[in-house]
Scaffold this motif. Sequence first.
Motif, PDB file in Angstrom:
ATOM      1  N   ALA A 368     -11.955 -94.061  95.431  1.00 45.79           N
ATOM      2  CA  ALA A 368     -10.724 -93.354  95.783  1.00 45.79           C
ATOM      3  C   ALA A 368      -9.970 -94.087  96.883  1.00 45.79           C
ATOM      4  O   ALA A 368      -8.751 -94.302  96.795  1.00 45.79           O
ATOM      5  CB  ALA A 368     -11.047 -91.930  96.219  1.00 45.79           C
ATOM      6  N   VAL A 369     -10.694 -94.469  97.936  1.00 52.89           N
ATOM      7  CA  VAL A 369     -10.039 -95.167  99.048  1.00 52.89           C
ATOM      8  C   VAL A 369      -9.533 -96.526  98.597  1.00 52.89           C
ATOM      9  O   VAL A 369      -8.407 -96.928  98.904  1.00 52.89           O
ATOM     10  CB  VAL A 369     -11.009 -95.300 100.236  1.00 52.89           C
ATOM     11  CG1 VAL A 369     -10.363 -96.098 101.366  1.00 52.89           C
ATOM     12  CG2 VAL A 369     -11.433 -93.925 100.743  1.00 52.89           C
ATOM     13  N   GLU A 370     -10.338 -97.248  97.833  1.00 55.31           N
ATOM     14  CA  GLU A 370      -9.914 -98.555  97.335  1.00 55.31           C
ATOM     15  C   GLU A 370      -8.704 -98.440  96.413  1.00 55.31           C
ATOM     16  O   GLU A 370      -7.849 -99.331  96.396  1.00 55.31           O
ATOM     17  CB  GLU A 370     -11.054 -99.228  96.577  1.00 55.31           C
ATOM     18  CG  GLU A 370     -12.117 -99.843  97.455  1.00 55.31           C
ATOM     19  CD  GLU A 370     -13.204-100.514  96.631  1.00 55.31           C
ATOM     20  OE1 GLU A 370     -13.935-101.346  97.195  1.00 55.31           O
ATOM     21  OE2 GLU A 370     -13.329-100.189  95.422  1.00 55.31           O
ATOM     22  N   GLY A 371      -8.635 -97.368  95.636  1.00 52.50           N
ATOM     23  CA  GLY A 371      -7.493 -97.210  94.742  1.00 52.50           C
ATOM     24  C   GLY A 371      -6.176 -97.210  95.489  1.00 52.50           C
ATOM     25  O   GLY A 371      -5.167 -97.730  95.003  1.00 52.50           O
ATOM     26  N   VAL A 372      -6.167 -96.617  96.679  1.00 53.54           N
ATOM     27  CA  VAL A 372      -4.973 -96.614  97.527  1.00 53.54           C
ATOM     28  C   VAL A 372      -4.785 -97.981  98.175  1.00 53.54           C
ATOM     29  O   VAL A 372      -3.693 -98.564  98.161  1.00 53.54           O
ATOM     30  CB  VAL A 372      -5.078 -95.517  98.595  1.00 53.54           C
ATOM     31  CG1 VAL A 372      -3.875 -95.561  99.530  1.00 53.54           C
ATOM     32  CG2 VAL A 372      -5.206 -94.145  97.953  1.00 53.54           C
ATOM     33  N   VAL A 373      -5.861 -98.499  98.767  1.00 50.59           N
ATOM     34  CA  VAL A 373      -5.791 -99.760  99.502  1.00 50.59           C
ATOM     35  C   VAL A 373      -5.415-100.929  98.600  1.00 50.59           C
ATOM     36  O   VAL A 373      -4.531-101.731  98.923  1.00 50.59           O
ATOM     37  CB  VAL A 373      -7.143-100.040 100.205  1.00 50.59           C
ATOM     38  CG1 VAL A 373      -7.213-101.477 100.705  1.00 50.59           C
ATOM     39  CG2 VAL A 373      -7.358 -99.060 101.349  1.00 50.59           C
ATOM     40  N   PHE A 374      -6.060-101.035  97.445  1.00 53.07           N
ATOM     41  CA  PHE A 374      -5.824-102.179  96.574  1.00 53.07           C
ATOM     42  C   PHE A 374      -4.388-102.222  96.054  1.00 53.07           C
ATOM     43  O   PHE A 374      -3.824-103.298  95.852  1.00 53.07           O
ATOM     44  CB  PHE A 374      -6.807-102.172  95.401  1.00 53.07           C
ATOM     45  CG  PHE A 374      -8.211-102.571  95.766  1.00 53.07           C
ATOM     46  CD1 PHE A 374      -8.494-103.196  96.974  1.00 53.07           C
ATOM     47  CD2 PHE A 374      -9.265-102.324  94.900  1.00 53.07           C
ATOM     48  CE1 PHE A 374      -9.790-103.577  97.305  1.00 53.07           C
ATOM     49  CE2 PHE A 374     -10.560-102.704  95.206  1.00 53.07           C
ATOM     50  CZ  PHE A 374     -10.828-103.323  96.419  1.00 53.07           C
ATOM     51  N   GLY A 375      -3.809-101.053  95.797  1.00 51.69           N
ATOM     52  CA  GLY A 375      -2.418-101.037  95.356  1.00 51.69           C
ATOM     53  C   GLY A 375      -1.496-101.686  96.372  1.00 51.69           C
ATOM     54  O   GLY A 375      -0.560-102.415  96.020  1.00 51.69           O
ATOM     55  N   LEU A 376      -1.756-101.442  97.660  1.00 52.96           N
ATOM     56  CA  LEU A 376      -0.914-102.016  98.711  1.00 52.96           C
ATOM     57  C   LEU A 376      -1.258-103.467  98.987  1.00 52.96           C
ATOM     58  O   LEU A 376      -0.382-104.253  99.381  1.00 52.96           O
ATOM     59  CB  LEU A 376      -1.030-101.177  99.983  1.00 52.96           C
ATOM     60  CG  LEU A 376      -0.405 -99.789  99.890  1.00 52.96           C
ATOM     61  CD1 LEU A 376      -0.552 -99.053 101.216  1.00 52.96           C
ATOM     62  CD2 LEU A 376       1.067 -99.881  99.504  1.00 52.96           C
ATOM     63  N   VAL A 377      -2.516-103.845  98.807  1.00 58.48           N
ATOM     64  CA  VAL A 377      -2.874-105.259  98.950  1.00 58.48           C
ATOM     65  C   VAL A 377      -2.112-106.083  97.910  1.00 58.48           C
ATOM     66  O   VAL A 377      -1.610-107.178  98.195  1.00 58.48           O
ATOM     67  CB  VAL A 377      -4.389-105.458  98.818  1.00 58.48           C
ATOM     68  CG1 VAL A 377      -4.748-106.935  98.720  1.00 58.48           C
ATOM     69  CG2 VAL A 377      -5.107-104.827 100.010  1.00 58.48           C
ATOM     70  N   GLY A 378      -2.003-105.554  96.693  1.00 52.33           N
ATOM     71  CA  GLY A 378      -1.189-106.218  95.682  1.00 52.33           C
ATOM     72  C   GLY A 378       0.256-106.332  96.109  1.00 52.33           C
ATOM     73  O   GLY A 378       0.933-107.333  95.827  1.00 52.33           O
TER      74      GLY A 378
END
Length: 500
Positions: A368-378
């Motif tokens: 869940a946390v990565e789903g938010v973080v990874f979108g912004l890293v992209g």
Amino acid sequence: MSVSAVVGVDSSTQSCKVEFRELDGGRLLARASAAHPPTEPPVSEQDPESWWQAFVRAFRRARAEAGAVRVEAISIAGQCHGFVPLDAAGRVIRPAKLWNDTTAAPELSALVDEIGARRFVETTGSIPTAAFTIAKVAWLRAHEPQHFARLRTILLPHDYLGYRLTGRYATDRSDASGTGYFDPSRNAYRPEHLARIDDRADWESMLPEVLPPDSSAGTVRAAAAEALGIGTDTVVGAGGGDQHASALGLGIEAGELVFSFGTSGVVVTTTPEPVRDLSGAVSGTADLTGGFLPLVCTLNAAKVTDTFARLLGVDHTDLSRLALDADDDGPVLAAFLDGERTPDRPHASGLLADLTPSATREQLARAAVEGVVFGLVGGATAISRLGCDTDGAVFAIGGGARSEATVRLLAEALGRPVELARTAEPVARGAAVQAAAVRLGAEVARIGEAWRPAVDRSVSPRPGRAAARRYARYREVAAVTDLDAAAPRESRDDATLLPR
């Protein structure tokens, strides 16, 4: 003896936050907030009167806490893109459609097909999504023609509060650059885009004046002064968009990145030159100092962690703890719960991949946390791909940045430390910076640099984590690799029909 103070306002989707700061030096004197009505996409609307009432409540609470102060200036930063339609008498015609209302996706798609994605980028710096104001104006004409017929003025949320303060229809270049009909590189409207919605409307007369960042929108009129308990000589700044104000409040410099975890997710940097991204991932918006703020916004941030905390039966502190306790295996989440803005998928839903019988609660929390973080890293990668310097310090802000897991997993995905600034409300702080600059007759950037908050702490990646592998798998699951080389849709018309 009273203290000279300035007031910075953050009128967000969820609430209105008000900060009183000393005019000389920016010391925090008081802070208060008041809630806005809750909204739920795909139909996300609020009555602008509720923003005004929340502002008055928060302002009066903060003023009571501040003690003996003289309010010299006010500046308002607000949620971007929202559409406030006014009639000839300046009355609100219907509830405002907000940035996260996705109902205008069909109208927006038709506009982009007709005008052409490349032409939008060339003339506004961005390919609009359903979040942009132009989409909502098109929706009003298509679905509520009786209301469209009464339309005489188009305001954004921060413009509306400024109008209630001063009686003037005015905006600023940062917020205007998220409308789909303003060119931040020329500081000029592009009414020809609105003419594709209705070629008989007098669009130019409906648009508020765009003020430079260090100019005044006027002084507070009598009715507003009475409601707030201040003098009519109080100066009102031009205001701006919320993310643009947060960058100013942090005093960020070229090369530095800000990741904001709130209702939406946002990553920005600042640059003196305009950027144009033909893929549509990066919006080439203006900042609050006269420069530019390359920006990527995702629709899903707080909603994702809220949802998984509920499903796992934990609070946000425990969700963070679970996520940090997870091993490197387990599910990956494409977190498009409410559709998505970047990538532009307004009708999408979330996808949890690689779920097996051995999945743990810790792995689900981490996904869940990565789903938010990874979108912004992209998003940060997309900004860098345009040639912007992104090698400076990295900051995390917003309610989600209070989660240790969010900040730690961001650091691991980036492979570099993430800084937490000593400011709870960077948007309101940035608005106060602008208010002080306007009152003092100083450059906004100079006050922002002088008021730059200290760093509270730095969060570093944990060694030996498989963040790169998990991020690569996320990109496969979310199918976002197309953003790296997306081709814009061309106009159905000859390019010469839309003059540059």
